[in-house]
Design an enzyme around this catalytic site. Structure first.
Site, PDB file in Angstrom:
ATOM      1  N   ASP A 237      36.800  21.335  15.500  1.00 16.77           N
ATOM      2  CA  ASP A 237      37.562  20.268  16.037  1.00 16.77           C
ATOM      3  C   ASP A 237      36.808  18.917  15.816  1.00 16.77           C
ATOM      4  O   ASP A 237      35.831  18.626  16.797  1.00 16.77           O
ATOM      5  CB  ASP A 237      38.051  20.394  17.401  1.00 16.77           C
ATOM      6  CG  ASP A 237      39.066  19.609  17.914  1.00 16.77           C
ATOM      7  OD1 ASP A 237      39.036  18.339  17.413  1.00 16.77           O
ATOM      8  OD2 ASP A 237      39.588  19.696  19.179  1.00 16.77           O
TER       9      ASP A 237
ATOM     10  N   HIS B  72      35.894  12.896  20.687  1.00 13.86           N
ATOM     11  CA  HIS B  72      34.847  13.528  21.158  1.00 13.86           C
ATOM     12  C   HIS B  72      33.472  13.062  20.659  1.00 13.86           C
ATOM     13  O   HIS B  72      32.536  13.765  20.931  1.00 13.86           O
ATOM     14  CB  HIS B  72      35.007  15.013  21.300  1.00 13.86           C
ATOM     15  CG  HIS B  72      36.145  15.499  21.458  1.00 13.86           C
ATOM     16  ND1 HIS B  72      36.743  15.493  22.638  1.00 13.86           N
ATOM     17  CD2 HIS B  72      37.463  15.769  20.736  1.00 13.86           C
ATOM     18  CE1 HIS B  72      38.006  15.802  22.754  1.00 13.86           C
ATOM     19  NE2 HIS B  72      38.490  16.299  21.547  1.00 13.86           N
TER      20      HIS B  72
ATOM     21  N   ILE C 140      34.901  11.924  25.353  1.00 19.95           N
ATOM     22  CA  ILE C 140      35.115  12.940  26.220  1.00 19.95           C
ATOM     23  C   ILE C 140      34.736  14.518  25.545  1.00 19.95           C
ATOM     24  O   ILE C 140      34.767  14.689  24.362  1.00 19.95           O
ATOM     25  CB  ILE C 140      36.384  13.008  26.743  1.00 19.95           C
ATOM     26  CG1 ILE C 140      37.553  13.203  25.940  1.00 19.95           C
ATOM     27  CG2 ILE C 140      36.514  11.679  27.305  1.00 19.95           C
ATOM     28  CD1 ILE C 140      39.117  13.424  26.372  1.00 19.95           C
TER      29      ILE C 140
ATOM     30  N   GLY D 298      38.685  19.629  25.539  1.00 20.70           N
ATOM     31  CA  GLY D 298      39.413  20.524  26.636  1.00 20.70           C
ATOM     32  C   GLY D 298      39.022  22.001  26.236  1.00 20.70           C
ATOM     33  O   GLY D 298      38.833  22.680  27.369  1.00 20.70           O
TER      34      GLY D 298
END
Length: 291
Positions: free
Chosen positions: A194, A199, A214, A217
């Site tokens: 990903d 990120h 961040i 998830g």
């Protein structure tokens, strides 16, 4: 309007071959914190962590299914299916579920079939349910549903869809554990596939409305399942039958997760929060069904 729900639902499924190796599994496990020793005073690796990191005894945590064969980019590619045209900066992963049909092998080749299973109108946002079904020569392996929120794309009068919210667990948790997130955790996890700049790139994160990059998830998703397996399922990854969650808030690298777990027959409920932000919710409505 960027979303044509009827066209998206009618689109032909996309099918392709995926492969993975033991190295991919090990990298994923390291990306969700495997190998760390909960005893901070000991520099040695916890022997129990070797089931996630040593090829001679490798067990596959079921959440690896979310990245097997670069599964996360497959979710992003689902946003380019017919009837959908969106700005990646407006995309948020709202929830994830997995149904495990049999234990995942440490190495494999399989066929993945992806399609849009539902499109919901939440008013200020649209929600896509991207379904991926994976099978190898021996039969089905797993089915995964990703709930993708597209901010600013709702309001066309479509079906709102079901509520994913559950009644809060009753009573005090059976177990509570804390898991520190390394400052470079997102940079390590993204090597499993990903590569969303949200990120890693501070400027992109600001465009998306965040002060800084961040954590994925799905990284928190994997960390939480590992905590459940290690603390309540005797470290046996093969006991997991299904795993679902709702992403209720963000995690910043360098924070600590507090994972509360409630155990009932055949099921573990979990709630995850960020310790440094007064237990701000991170994962909610989290359920692990097990044997």
């Amino acid at each position: 309007m960027p979303i044509d729900a009827a066209k998206a639902l009618a689109a032909e499924p996309r099918t392709g071959e995926i492969t993975w190796t033991a190295k991919d599994v090990q990298l994923y496990h390291l990306g969700i914190g495997a190998g760390a020793n909960p005893d901070q005073d000991s520099p040695a690796t916890d022997p129990d962590e070797l089931r996630y990191t040593l090829e001679s005894r490798l067990h596959v945590l079921p959440s690896f299914a979310t990245v097997a064969g670069a599964g996360a980019p497959a979710v992003i590619s689902g946003l380019s299916l017919p009837g959908i045209e969106v700005d990646l900066a407006k995309v948020l992963h709202g929830g994830q579920s997995l149904h495990i049909h049999r234990p995942l092998p440490a190495e494999g080749t399989a066929t993945a079939t992806g399609r849009i299973a539902a499109v919901h109108d939440k008013g200020k946002a649209a929600v896509l349910v991207l379904r991926t079904e994976v099978a190898d020569a021996e039969g089905p392996l797993w089915t995964g549903d990703s709930q993708i929120f597209l901010r600013g794309e709702g309001g066309w009068g479509g079906d709102r869809g079901p509520s994913a919210r559950l009644e809060p667990p009753a009573g005090e948790p059976d177990r509570t554990v804390e898991r520190p997130i390394r400052p470079d955790q997102a940079l390590l996890y993204r090597l499993s596939g990903d590569r969303n700049p949200l990120h890693a790139d501070p400027e992109f994160a600001k465009l998306a409305g965040f002060d800084r990059p961040i954590l994925h998830g799905l990284c928190t998703y994997g960390i939480t399942l590992k905590a459940v397996v290690d603390t309540l399922l005797g470290g046996d990854v093969t006991r997991v039958r299904s795993y679902s969650t709702r992403f209720a808030g963000v995690v910043y690298p360098g924070e600590t997760l507090r994972i509360r777990m409630w155990r009932t027959d055949g099921q573990v409920r979990a709630e995850v929060s960020a310790v440094q932000r007064d237990d701000a919710p991170v994962l909610a409505d989290t359920v692990v069904q097990h044997s």
